[in-house]
Structure formats: structure tokens, C-alpha cells
Scaffold this motif. Structure first.
Motif, PDB file in Angstrom:
ATOM      1  N   ALA A  29       0.705  -1.258  -0.090  1.00 29.57           N
ATOM      2  CA  ALA A  29       0.212   0.024  -0.121  1.00 29.57           C
ATOM      3  C   ALA A  29       0.791   1.236   0.235  1.00 29.57           C
ATOM      4  O   ALA A  29       0.791   2.337  -0.801  1.00 29.57           O
ATOM      5  CB  ALA A  29      -1.033   0.054   1.244  1.00 29.57           C
ATOM      6  N   THR A  41      -3.524   4.736   3.838  1.00 26.66           N
ATOM      7  CA  THR A  41      -3.335   3.079   3.795  1.00 26.66           C
ATOM      8  C   THR A  41      -3.372   2.322   4.994  1.00 26.66           C
ATOM      9  O   THR A  41      -3.240   2.862   6.007  1.00 26.66           O
ATOM     10  CB  THR A  41      -1.882   2.784   3.231  1.00 26.66           C
ATOM     11  OG1 THR A  41      -0.979   3.314   4.239  1.00 26.66           O
ATOM     12  CG2 THR A  41      -1.729   3.407   1.886  1.00 26.66           C
ATOM     13  N   VAL A 101      -7.038   2.694   1.534  1.00 25.85           N
ATOM     14  CA  VAL A 101      -6.155   1.406   0.768  1.00 25.85           C
ATOM     15  C   VAL A 101      -5.743   0.209   1.605  1.00 25.85           C
ATOM     16  O   VAL A 101      -4.785   0.547   2.575  1.00 25.85           O
ATOM     17  CB  VAL A 101      -5.068   2.172   0.099  1.00 25.85           C
ATOM     18  CG1 VAL A 101      -4.135   1.241  -0.903  1.00 25.85           C
ATOM     19  CG2 VAL A 101      -5.432   3.354  -0.821  1.00 25.85           C
ATOM     20  N   PHE A 113      -5.123   1.949  -9.726  1.00 29.03           N
ATOM     21  CA  PHE A 113      -5.212   2.797  -8.561  1.00 29.03           C
ATOM     22  C   PHE A 113      -5.511   4.260  -8.996  1.00 29.03           C
ATOM     23  O   PHE A 113      -6.304   5.071  -8.567  1.00 29.03           O
ATOM     24  CB  PHE A 113      -3.872   2.957  -7.783  1.00 29.03           C
ATOM     25  CG  PHE A 113      -4.204   3.781  -6.687  1.00 29.03           C
ATOM     26  CD1 PHE A 113      -5.192   3.688  -5.785  1.00 29.03           C
ATOM     27  CD2 PHE A 113      -3.030   4.656  -6.209  1.00 29.03           C
ATOM     28  CE1 PHE A 113      -5.265   4.229  -4.555  1.00 29.03           C
ATOM     29  CE2 PHE A 113      -3.092   5.376  -5.108  1.00 29.03           C
ATOM     30  CZ  PHE A 113      -3.927   5.238  -4.192  1.00 29.03           C
TER      31      PHE A 113
END
Length: 501
Positions: free
Chosen positions: A282, A420, A436, A469
Motif C-alpha cells: 500500500a 493506507t 487502501v 489505482f
């Protein structure tokens, strides 16, 4: 089809590898042409020793020291808190490094659809915000926003405005000096955020955080969108607040999304509930995006200063000039002094969740965390509550706490926060918060929390993950709701550093 490997060695110089899945005690695992026998079970995300270490020897991951062995370690051992400890101490003297590994500019032609504000900044949302100056009117602010949302349901449903939100907090009174100044600065920064098309600053009247002093921090270019109301001076504060917000809604509803380049984005970089995969999947994913964003002329913003300790030299070496280097080095040492003055070690981290996820020392956590900035050049350093200058990576003063640092990112002008996580968290913040996941299990178990699964990079490669992404971020910047937005998860937190009267 080949089976996924059980171990990954992040860097050729590493003395440990990371378990990509749970490894049973006694299991023999191949890594390249070497084989290792796990002496005990190794949980997913935790470390297995590749070489022997004597007590006091340096243990390496990411090619860098992550601490010292506290006991003899042999190949195949589980390396964690029982045999590894931090080597961090206090403040350091940093020397400029002319060999900083700065990523080459990578211009990107991706476009997104956002709102271009009068001051030239771009927004990912078109909202009305109610900001209380003090906790005494926090619930009143929530009531004002809730009733306004009910009055304007049709406009919200039609996408003419994206929402009306209040951000309550318990501060704004019984504060002194720099502590009060910090509260005032971060609220003024939120008022300036481009995602707020209109802002009502709602005061009580007798609080320390007086409206006039707060408004003095709002730039002239943004004051036209900010209305103020003192509840003690008003007749019916609810009715007066409603009239002010209705006027803002009418004006905001005329705004239209337009095509904008990637360079118009200001994006906050954040990690929380990290695990042993965060530095593998991540955070590097965010780092590659940060390089792309900075290379296109956009603005990534990195914060969480205590989660730089132990990895700061690489970041400092990418400073764009001597002034930025000096400011960044001073910020890191100032934060270390903040710990030491409280009688606490600078290594008072990782959290229990980090430890359970396989992160052992602050050095290890920091080396994973700073990857969120990739190898972008460091172009500016900003204090808590300040707005980031446009163009290039900025370093923002704020602690590691999720809510405090994410709020600070929004106050710095971020119109999205990329967050993340390896353990998971539902909480979102004033701007779209993109969660994420570092591992497949979290993404599968918590789809109502997670917006993107970064572990796809292990299965499908970095290029595939990067492309997916970027497409996801463009969609969210252009109006697609994040999981936190869909579930009403929005909050702020203010960094409280002083005494309470």
C-alpha cells in the motif's frame, strides 16, 4: 500456475524476509535457491531470519537498519519483539546528502472533473461546512447542518451540491498561547479548503477562540465564501444560521465540474493501522502515485512526523534546496524534543495493532511509512495549520494520530486523503478519504471500509496496480463516493498541546 511464494525479501541486503502467508512451525520454505525451516509459526506479515545475528547485531529490512538483535537469532527464527529492539535515541545532527534518490519527472495527461474556485485552487467536492469555534456550540453546529441537509435534500440528490456537514470538536476555550493558536490556525485552514464552497464559522461569543482572531487568519481571497455568526449575539441563532447557509447553498448550486489536469490535485498521504504488508504494497503504491502527481505539477502532502523517525535521512536527502533541508531537519528534531520534554522516548511507537501485524520497531514502521512519498523531491515544509504551496511534495507538521493528522492535511488544502491500512479503520475525515488495504484479507472482510486493494500488486504486478489505482482516484476526485462518505464517516480532531484552564 505457480503458487504464490511464502516469503519476500524486500531488498538484497535484508537480513530478514516477510511472510506473505502464515507459515507453520517446522515448515520448509524456499526463497530463491535457499531453503529455510521455520522454527516456530510465523504469522502473515511477520519476519523470518535469513542469517544468524548475535546480540547487538543490526537487523536489516528495506536495506536499512530496523533495530538491534536482543538475543541470538538463527536462520528460520521468528524475528519480533522477543529478539529485536529499536536503536533510536534523541535528536540528531543531519548533514545534507548530494546523492538523494529523486524520481525523474513523469508528466501524466490524466484528467479529472472538479470544481475550479475563484482563487485558482481546485476542489473534488462542492459542499457547505459548518465550523464551530468552540466545543460549546459543536452540537448546535451539527443541528444546523442536519436541518439544512433536510431542507436541501433535492439539491444534494441531484448532485448540485455534495453535502452540508458540521465538524464539531471539544476545543476553542480554556486554551492559551501556542495551543490556542494551533486550534485557531487549523480551523482557519479548514475554512479555506476548496472543497467547502461555503463555510459558516459558528461561535458562542465568550470563548477564547474569538471569531475575529480566527477570521484574521483567513486570506482575503477566501473571505467571500465564509460567513460568521456569534450565538450569544444572535436572536434565534438557528434561524440566522439557516438563512446564511441557504444563501451559500443557492450560490454553490450553480458551480459546475470541469475537466482539470492531474496538476490541480492536492492529495494528503496517510497511513494508519499499518501491518507488515503496508511497506510492501500500500505505501509503495502511494509513493509511485506521489511521484506521478509531483511530476505532473501536483501537490502530495506528507505528515506524521514521529513516523519518519529512523527513516528521515532519505527524505531529507531529497530536499530541493538548503532552506527546505534545514526546515525539515529542524521539524524532525523539534518533534523529537516534544517527546523528550514530556519524559518519553522518541521510539514510543509502534502501536499494539502494528505489533500484531508484524511491525516491531519504529525504524521498521518509519521505513515503510515514508514510502508513501516515493522518491519525490521535497519542495516545502509547512507548520501545523498552514496551507501547502502548490506544486511538489510538502512536509506538514502533525503527529501520527489518524484523526489529528488527517484533519491537518485537510487544513493544508488537501482535497483528498489517501489512507493506507493493514488492520483497517472505518473513520473518514473532512475531505474524501480513500482507504487502501495492504492485504487481500482486509479488503475482502471489510469492503464497507476499503476503496482499493493494494495487494493486487503482488499478484498482477506494480504496473497493473498503478493503472487501476490512478483510475480509481480519478473517479473519486470526479465525484464517486468513498466508503467513508457512503457511510457518513466524517470527523475532525485538533492537536491539543497545552494546559487546560
Amino acid at each position: 500456475m505457480s503458487l504464490q511464494p511464502a516469503l519476500i525479501r524486500v531488498h538484497p541486503e535484508d537480513s530478514v524476509a516477510v511472510a506473505l502467508r502464515p507459515i507453520a512451525g517446522g515448515e520448509v520454505i524456499a526463497l530463491g535457491d535457499q531453503h529455510y525451516t521455520a522454527h516456530t509459526p510465523i504469522p502473515q506479515g511477520h519476519k523470518l531470519a535469513l542469517i544468524a545475528h548475535a546480540p547487538g547485531d543490526t537487523v536489516r529490512k528495506y536495506g536499512q537498519p530496523i533495530g538491534k538483535a536482543t538475543a541470538a537469532i538463527v536462520p528460520g527464527d521468528h524475528v519480533h519483539t522477543h529478539n529485536l529492539a529499536t536503536a533510536l535515541a534523541g535528536e540528531l545532527t543531519y548533514a545534507p546528502d548530494a546523492h538523494g534518490d529523486v524520481a525523474a519527472a513523469r508528466p501524466n495527461t490524466a484528467q479529472w472533473r472538479g470544481y475550479l474556485r475563484e482563487d485558482g485552487r481546485a476542489a473534488t467536492r462542492n459542499e457547505i461546512w459548518v465550523l464551530p469555534t468552540v466545543g460549546c456550540v459543536g452540537l448546535t453546529a451539527e443541528q444546523v447542518a442536519r436541518e439544512a441537509s433536510a431542507r436541501h435534500t433535492d439539491l444534494i440528490a441531484a448532485g448540485r451540491i455534495d453535502g452540508i456537514h458540521a465538524f464539531s470538536h471539544p476545543h476553542g476555550c480554556s486554551q492559551l498561547g501556542d495551543d490556542l493558536a494551533g486550534t485557531r490556525a487549523v480551523l482557519a485552514g479548514l475554512a479555506v479548503n476548496p472543497n467547502a464552497a461555503g463555510v459558516l464559522v459558528l461561535g458562542l461569543g465568550c470563548e477564547s477562540n474569538q471569531i475575529a482572531e480566527l477570521m484574521a487568519l483567513v486570506p482575503e481571497s477566501a473571505r467571500g465564501k465564509v460567513a460568521t455568526l456569534s450565538s450569544q449575539s444572535a436572536g434565534d441563532e438557528l434561524a440566522e444560521a439557516a438563512a446564511l447557509i441557504d444563501a451559500m447553498v443557492e450560490q454553490a448550486a450553480s458551480a459546475q465540474r470541469v475537466d482539470l489536469p492531474l496538476s490541480a490535485l492536492v492529495v494528503g498521504l496517510k497511513c494508519g493501522g499499518s501491518d507488515g504488508f503496508s511497506g510492501l504494497t500500500a505505501n509503495p503504491l502511494l509513493g509511485r502515485f506521489a511521484e506521478t502527481l509531483a511530476g505532473a505539477g501536483g501537490t502530495p502532502v506528507l505528515t506524521e512526523i514521529p513516523e519518519i523517525f529512523g527513516a528521515e535521512q532519505a527524505l531529507l536527502s531529497r530536499s530541493s534546496n538548503a532552506q527546505v533541508f534545514d526546515a525539515a531537519a529542524a521539524l524532525v528534531n523539534r518533534f523529537k524534543r516534544y517527546y523528550l520534554d514530556q519524559g518519553l522516548p522518541v521510539s514510543e511507537n509502534p502501536s499494539p495493532g502494528n505489533l500484531a501485524g508484524g511491525i516491531t520497531t519504529l525504524e521498521e514502521k518509519s521505513l515503510g511509512a515514508v514510502q508513501k512519498a516515493g522518491h519525490a523531491a521535497l519542495c516545502s515544509v509547512i507548520d501545523y495549520g498552514e496551507t501547502a504551496p502548490l506544486g511538489g511534495l510538502a512536509l506538514l507538521e502533525a503527529p501520527g494520530n489518524d484523526a489529528i493528522s488527517s484533519t491537518a492535511l485537510a487544513a493544508a488544502g488537501a482535497t483528498m486523503v489517501l489512507f493506507t491500512t493493514g488492520r483497517g479503520t472505518p473513520l473518514g475525515f473532512p475531505v474524501p478519504t480513500v482507504k487502501v488495504a495492504s492485504n487481500h484479507q482486509l479488503a475482502a472482510n471489510k469492503p464497507h471500509w476499503i476503496d482499493f486493494d493494494a495487494a493486487m500488486a503482488l499478484d498482477e504486478g506494480q504496473d497493473v496496480a498503478d493503472e487501476a489505482f490512478l483510475a480509481r482516484l480519478v473517479a473519486i476526485a470526479s465525484g464517486e463516493r468513498t466508503a467513508a462518505e457512503r457511510h457518513g464517516q466524517r470527523a475532525i480532531a485538533i492537536w491539543r498541546r497545552g494546559v487546560t484552564l
